[in-house]
Design an enzyme around this catalytic site. Structure first.
Site, PDB file in Angstrom:
ATOM      1  N   HIS A   1       0.825  -1.217   0.000  1.00 19.46           N
ATOM      2  CA  HIS A   1       0.000   0.000   0.000  1.00 19.46           C
ATOM      3  C   HIS A   1       0.860   1.270   0.000  1.00 19.46           C
ATOM      4  CE1 HIS A   1      -3.391  -2.583   0.489  1.00 19.46           C
ATOM      5  NE2 HIS A   1      -3.042  -2.950   1.720  1.00 19.46           N
TER       6      HIS A   1
ATOM      7  N   ASP B   1      -4.972  -8.246  -3.496  1.00 21.51           N
ATOM      8  CA  ASP B   1      -5.169  -8.093  -2.050  1.00 21.51           C
ATOM      9  C   ASP B   1      -6.464  -8.733  -1.535  1.00 21.51           C
ATOM     10  OD1 ASP B   1      -5.083  -7.257   0.573  1.00 21.51           O
ATOM     11  OD2 ASP B   1      -5.083  -5.114   0.166  1.00 21.51           O
TER      12      ASP B   1
HETATM   13 ZN   LIG Z   1      -3.203  -7.046   2.605  1.00 17.39          ZN
END
Ligand SMILES: [Zn+2]
Length: 456
Positions: free
Chosen positions: A278, A329
């Site tokens: 991220h 994800d």
């Molecule tokens: Zn993750």
């Protein structure tokens, strides 16, 4: 197909003819690719028609896609988390309820079907960020790696490579013990985590064992170095969720007087084998620390927008020296083309300027730089010696028809979806042929029954 077969039935030599291939910078028509021992043995251009015995791949063939960040069980949340409103933190409660129902058997079924969906989407390698280690209540299974080994077996059945990033998850927050959901994740200490993770076995080809720090929230600062050392001693990838939410930054500043990135730097976690997942809410100093240490960045744009995280500074990170990779994800969707274009399109929305990355640069993030982040630095090219992983995208679907073939990379990245993948080849093996999985006949059925089993 030119083919010799070992006693085990493993094809060792096979030839693929590609009507169009992306060779890193441009689209080349008529390319012949010879595979031996799971690797590219030779590449020949200017071959107009498939020679006898070669398997023809019609469309644009690119190096196999790398899904650098996955939590397989989140696939069971698809759509159920799209009802009502909330935040990342309310979404997490639903995720924990699903996690609480998983056993090694149901985890295997769900992961096998999810990885088969990935194969159908052209993904040849997954980075599985795995933290669901123990039975409910936190009791280890008789085999303490029963859950991790279920994931490795699932990837083998689905025909894709896996880097199992065994995750240390020891705390609910700074100075807080794991809550009742998180006891399944915790080994108690980083030393106990290392002892269990050391029992896992990779094979240096289809299975790589790596490490992960769930986040600075979940591993006490004084234990970060233990996990980093374990990964460094083995020369394996180390991943960490980093600054996905501003609340994590605020709590870290309150507990340690520094940002999560600075805390990781101070404990020896950053470096070229490390990937921050991220990297959304960063200071200019954080960006400098990540870039100067060559720490990678895995953007997960479809999840980041789904969870209302924000838009990470991917462009600035890359300019500072951080290689970019992509992951699905939480599997709100599994589509690496969508991840790739979302990274570019998010940046356009933020800056009001078009064209931060070329289609080729986005394909590199979806392949070569992802494979490198998963411990395969020679992956993601069609050059001799590289792992023979291929993804073929149709150029004649309703989404991709029209552009001339030399614009195939632009068509794939900016218009194709996972549904346009026609072929997936992993280590020379034809895993998806003409849009169908060659080993798992009914992937939607497998997904439906694996998800239904968790909601009974
Ligand atoms: Zn993750």
């Amino acid at each position: 197909m030119q083919l010799t077969t070992q006693p085990t039935g493993t094809p060792v030599t096979v030839t693929y003819w590609m009507s169009h291939a992306w060779l890193g910078t441009h689209v080349e028509p008529g390319v012949l690719l010879e595979v031996s021992g799971g690797r590219v043995a030779g590449v020949r251009t200017g071959v107009d028609t498939p020679p006898p015995g070669a398997t023809a791949l019609h469309g644009l063939t690119v190096p196999g896609l790398a899904n650098t960040h996955s939590h397989a069980f989140h696939r069971a949340l698809r759509s159920t988390v799209q009802v009502g409103s909330g935040t990342f933190w309310t979404w997490r409660e639903t995720m924990y309820r699903t996690a609480s129902r998983l056993t090694p058997d149901t985890y295997y079924d769900l992961a096998r079907a999810t990885y088969a969906e990935m194969a159908l989407a052209g993904i040849t390698a997954v980075g599985e960020f795995h933290y669901l280690h123990h039975a409910p209540g936190g009791t280890p299974y008789d085999n303490p790696n029963a859950m991790g080994e279920a994931l490795i077996a699932a990837a083998a059945e689905a025909g894709i490579r896996i880097t199992l990033l065994d995750t240390a998850y020891l705390a609910a927050g700074f100075g807080e013990k794991p809550n009742r959901h998180q006891t399944r994740f915790s080994d108690g200490t980083a030393d106990a985590w290392a002892e269990r993770a050391s029992l896992l076995q990779g094979d240096d080809d289809l299975v790589v064992i790596g490490a992960a720090i769930h986040s600075v929230r979940a591993v006490p600062a004084e234990q970060l170095a233990t996990v980093a050392r374990w990964a460094r001693e083995r020369s394996v990838p180390l991943h960490v969720h980093l600054s996905e939410q501003t609340a994590e930054n605020d709590a870290c500043l309150a507990a340690h007087g520094r940002t999560p990135t600075r805390l990781l730097a101070d404990h020896g976690v950053l470096g070229p084998a490390t990937t921050g997942i991220h990297n959304t809410h960063l200071t200019p100093e954080d960006i400098e620390l990540l870039g100067a240490s060559r720490t990678g960045t895995c953007m997960c744009p479809t999840t980041e927008r789904d969870l209302a995280d924000g838009i990470g500074p991917a462009d600035a990170l890359q300019r500072a020296g951080s290689p970019l990779s992509l992951g699905s994800d939480s599997h709100a969707v599994i589509d690496l083309f969508e991840e790739a274009r979302a990274m570019e399109l998010n940046e356009r929305l933020r800056t009001h300027v078009r064209g931060h990355w070329t289609a080729s640069a986005l394909l590199r993030a979806a392949s070569a730089d992802g494979h490198a982040a998963l411990g395969r630095p020679d992956g993601g090219t069609l050059e001799p010696g590289a792992p023979a992983d291929l993804t073929t995208v149709a150029l004649d679907s309703v989404r991709t028809a029209g552009p001339v073939p030399r614009l195939g990379a632009e068509a794939a990245v900016f218009a194709a979806t996972a549904a346009d993948v026609r072929h997936t080849v992993v280590a020379g093996r034809h895993i998806v042929r003409d849009g169908r999985h060659t080993r798992i006949e009914d992937v939607p059925g497998a997904l439906a029954s694996a998800v239904a089993a968790l909601h009974r």
